[in-house]
Design an enzyme around this catalytic site. Sequence first.
Site, mmCIF file in Angstrom:
data_model
loop_
_atom_site.group_PDB
_atom_site.id
_atom_site.type_symbol
_atom_site.label_atom_id
_atom_site.label_comp_id
_atom_site.label_asym_id
_atom_site.label_seq_id
_atom_site.Cartn_x
_atom_site.Cartn_y
_atom_site.Cartn_z
ATOM 1 N N ASP A 1 0.873 -1.163 0.000
ATOM 2 C CA ASP A 1 0.000 0.000 0.000
ATOM 3 C C ASP A 1 0.922 1.229 0.000
ATOM 4 O O ASP A 1 2.046 1.165 0.495
ATOM 5 C CB ASP A 1 -0.875 -0.015 1.258
ATOM 6 C CG ASP A 1 -1.624 1.284 1.426
ATOM 7 O OD1 ASP A 1 -2.298 1.695 0.467
ATOM 8 O OD2 ASP A 1 -1.529 1.888 2.519
HETATM 9 MG MG LIG Z 1 -3.014 3.256 3.250
#
Ligand SMILES: [Mg+2]
Length: 232
Positions: free
Chosen positions: A8
Amino acid sequence: MIKYILWDIDGTLLNFDLAETRAIRKCFDLYGLGELSDRALQDYKKINKFLWEKLEEDKITRTEVLEGRFKKLFDKYSYQVDDIPAFNIVYQKALGQTYVLNENARETIENLGDKYAQYGVTNGSIIAQEGKLKGAKLDKYLRDVFISERIGYEKPAREFFDYVFDRVGSANPDDYIIVGDSLTSDIRGGNLAGMKTIWYNPASLINELGFKVDYEVTDLIDIVDILEENNE
Ligand SMILES: [Mg+2]
């Protein structure tokens, strides 16, 4: 055996909180709206988080998040901005120019670079994400960055990860691990796709949502040892 790491970006490799604050303050400057108060800023962050979670649950559209957050803020504090779509584009660009690495982010992906193929997986916008990754010089470590705006599905949707698996070239979830700070998009997405998960949780929050976290770290560098042990 883990071969592929899915990272991420916002809140994990990059400090999103700080970047967001700088970018929104810059837009307020550009639009001559005066100084954004701390209270309004905190309100905006709350609104933004709430709307992104609705999007993750597929309850609203992307545009409703990107433009709705500013509309709500401007309404509440009586700011006069007529063209909200244009304001959002200015904000996305500002965000793309604003990047702050999280502690040990570069050291970690550099260290893992010889042993694993690493990819970015993000719900951010194309303009903002590509700008930031280049600026932060993280793009050279990542073989590809999968951006929801381009794919047409958001994390945690299964379809998002099916697309990633297809592009990476392995449909076996055991080959993958996902690292992220969000339980609702990264960890849940990892659970739905059947892969292992690492929750980056620098604030030591409690996992109240019941999603399956395989490993939890407060410092990204710990991931180097986790993966080494996992693959022994
Ligand atoms: Mg994030």
